[in-house]
Design an enzyme around this catalytic site. Structure first.
Site, PDB file in Angstrom:
ATOM      1  N   LYS A 118      76.667  63.001 -19.756  1.00 17.48           N
ATOM      2  CA  LYS A 118      76.641  61.709 -19.044  1.00 17.48           C
ATOM      3  C   LYS A 118      76.387  60.611 -20.059  1.00 17.48           C
ATOM      4  O   LYS A 118      75.462  60.704 -20.869  1.00 17.48           O
ATOM      5  CB  LYS A 118      75.572  61.698 -17.963  1.00 17.48           C
ATOM      6  N   ARG A 156      71.896  63.083  -7.361  1.00 21.43           N
ATOM      7  CA  ARG A 156      71.095  64.137  -7.994  1.00 21.43           C
ATOM      8  C   ARG A 156      69.625  63.761  -8.057  1.00 21.43           C
ATOM      9  O   ARG A 156      68.747  64.614  -8.009  1.00 21.43           O
ATOM     10  CB  ARG A 156      71.647  64.528  -9.359  1.00 21.43           C
ATOM     11  N   GLN A 163      68.316  54.188  -3.541  1.00 18.20           N
ATOM     12  CA  GLN A 163      67.720  55.497  -3.753  1.00 18.20           C
ATOM     13  C   GLN A 163      66.897  55.949  -2.558  1.00 18.20           C
ATOM     14  O   GLN A 163      66.747  57.156  -2.316  1.00 18.20           O
ATOM     15  CB  GLN A 163      66.859  55.493  -5.020  1.00 18.20           C
ATOM     16  N   ASP A 178      58.833  47.589   1.761  1.00 16.68           N
ATOM     17  CA  ASP A 178      59.530  46.876   0.690  1.00 16.68           C
ATOM     18  C   ASP A 178      59.094  45.416   0.746  1.00 16.68           C
ATOM     19  O   ASP A 178      58.714  44.909   1.811  1.00 16.68           O
ATOM     20  CB  ASP A 178      61.049  46.988   0.882  1.00 16.68           C
ATOM     21  N   ALA A 192      59.653  54.673 -11.879  1.00 15.57           N
ATOM     22  CA  ALA A 192      59.375  54.360 -13.287  1.00 15.57           C
ATOM     23  C   ALA A 192      60.434  54.996 -14.190  1.00 15.57           C
ATOM     24  O   ALA A 192      60.625  56.205 -14.171  1.00 15.57           O
ATOM     25  CB  ALA A 192      57.990  54.868 -13.677  1.00 15.57           C
ATOM     26  N   ASP A 193      61.125  54.159 -14.959  1.00 14.71           N
ATOM     27  CA  ASP A 193      62.170  54.651 -15.860  1.00 14.71           C
ATOM     28  C   ASP A 193      62.131  53.952 -17.213  1.00 14.71           C
ATOM     29  O   ASP A 193      63.094  53.993 -17.975  1.00 14.71           O
ATOM     30  CB  ASP A 193      63.555  54.502 -15.224  1.00 14.71           C
ATOM     31  N   LYS A 247      56.296  50.769 -16.862  1.00 13.69           N
ATOM     32  CA  LYS A 247      56.468  50.793 -15.410  1.00 13.69           C
ATOM     33  C   LYS A 247      55.479  51.783 -14.790  1.00 13.69           C
ATOM     34  O   LYS A 247      55.201  52.841 -15.342  1.00 13.69           O
ATOM     35  CB  LYS A 247      57.902  51.184 -15.043  1.00 13.69           C
ATOM     36  N   SER A 297      59.676  62.205 -11.912  1.00 11.06           N
ATOM     37  CA  SER A 297      61.105  62.451 -12.119  1.00 11.06           C
ATOM     38  C   SER A 297      61.711  61.382 -13.012  1.00 11.06           C
ATOM     39  O   SER A 297      61.733  60.206 -12.659  1.00 11.06           O
ATOM     40  CB  SER A 297      61.820  62.458 -10.756  1.00 11.06           C
TER      41      SER A 297
END
Length: 335
Positions: A78, A122, A150, A171, A232-233, A237, A303
């Site tokens: 990817k 995924r 998501q 939200d 968190a990515d 974060k 994740s």
């Protein structure tokens, strides 16, 4: 896992699969099983996954990431970007991705497919895997922090592994909540708006926001709750108060990625959490080699996303597209 391969007699071609067709190739229940099998294969040494490679493009405030893997009869990579200025400057998404799916035996590129929607699916599916193994046995409520795209796949996946009777969504954008509830109105489960504290009071929680300040507090989380920390990515974060992680059985998909840019990155940087404090990774959970948790333990799955998930998903998409006759065939590789 078995890949449909083109026969030597037929002319070889590559299938181009766009976002709309990709969605028609996904069955969430099958994808959850495929993702779980990929983690089992990785734990047993039947999958290869080199570290994610970053290519910084500082002059454009962005980066590219290459995520290669081979799982069973499948292989691919990817190629994904993160360009935060895209929406404002170019009316493009911050994150876009392309997956090249190849035949390991011949190396022929069997498919090139949209990686953005594939990632969305995924990511939901891996939360389904984690929830199947880590959620309390009597779980019936799901809290969703964040009402973006998501959140839909989190609901889709988790409702496949848990018999839900109530969903609470929170939200900052009230319109996003209304749109979410309307879009999911076909489900029999009761979906309601609530505060972050209402979300935290659920049996299973999925967090999907880009927050850099903790939103969920330790005092709100009940014993036995399971949390899928998805949002968190990047470094800095954080959606969960560090005390939650200190008190929980923390499961990671990959220590290096999570400690760098996952939910645990801030507590790790602060010295609150170390690798020795991590309960295990998801591969060890699905194979049963990780220490078990009971229904009074809080569990957190951090994740960050692994290439084995992408390639397991790409295999299902390719096989489904081939069976349905979807996608556009092109002669990509010359003689």
């Amino acid at each position: 896992m078995s890949t449909l391969k083109q026969s030597d007699q037929e002319e070889r071609s590559t299938i181009m699969i766009g976002a709309d067709e990709l969605a028609d190739c996904i069955d969430m229940a099958s994808l959850i099983d495929a993702i779980e099998e990929a983690f089992e294969a990785y734990e047993k040494g039947d999958a290869t996954m080199p570290p994610k490679t970053y290519v910084d493009i500082k002059e454009h405030n962005g980066d590219f990431r290459a995520m290669p893997a081979a799982v069973g009869d499948s292989a691919g990579v990817k190629w994904v970007n993160v360009h935060p200025d895209n929406p404002q400057k170019f009316d493009l998404p911050t994150v876009m991705g392309v997956v090249v799916y190849s035949d390991p035996e011949t190396a022929y590129p069997l498919a090139i497919m949209d990686g953005t929607k594939l990632t969305r699916f995924r990511t939901g599916a891996v939360a389904g895997v984690a929830s199947r193994h880590l959620a309390p046995s009597d779980a019936s409520s799901l809290g969703l922090l964040g009402a973006g795209q998501q959140a839909h796949t989190q609901l889709d996946a988790i409702s496949n592994v848990i018999d839900l009777d109530r969903v609470v969504i929170s939200d900052l954008d009230d319109d996003a909540i209304t749109e979410f509830i309307t879009a999911e109105s076909h489900r029999t489960v009761d979906i309601v708006s609530g505060s972050p504290q209402d979300v935290a009071n659920c049996d299973v929680i999925s967090t999907t926001t880009p927050s850099r300040e903790p939103i969920l507090k330790r005092e709100w989380i009940k014993d036995g709750a399971h949390i899928n920390a998805i949002g968190a990515d990047a470094e800095g974060k954080q959606e969960l108060e560090s005390d939650i992680l200190a008190d929980a059985n923390v499961i990671v998909d990959d220590w290096e990625q999570c400690s760098h840019s996952g939910e645990i990155n801030v507590p790790v940087a602060e010295g609150v959490l170390s690798e020795e404090d991590v309960h295990g990774d998801l591969s060890s959970v699905v194979t049963g080699s990780a220490p078990t948790s009971d229904d009074t333990d809080i569990t957190v799955f951090d994740s960050t996303g692994l290439a084995i998930q992408d390639i397991a998903t790409a295999e299902l998409v390719y096989e489904s597209a081939s069976e349905q006759g979807l996608g556009t065939s092109i002669k990509l590789i010359g003689a």
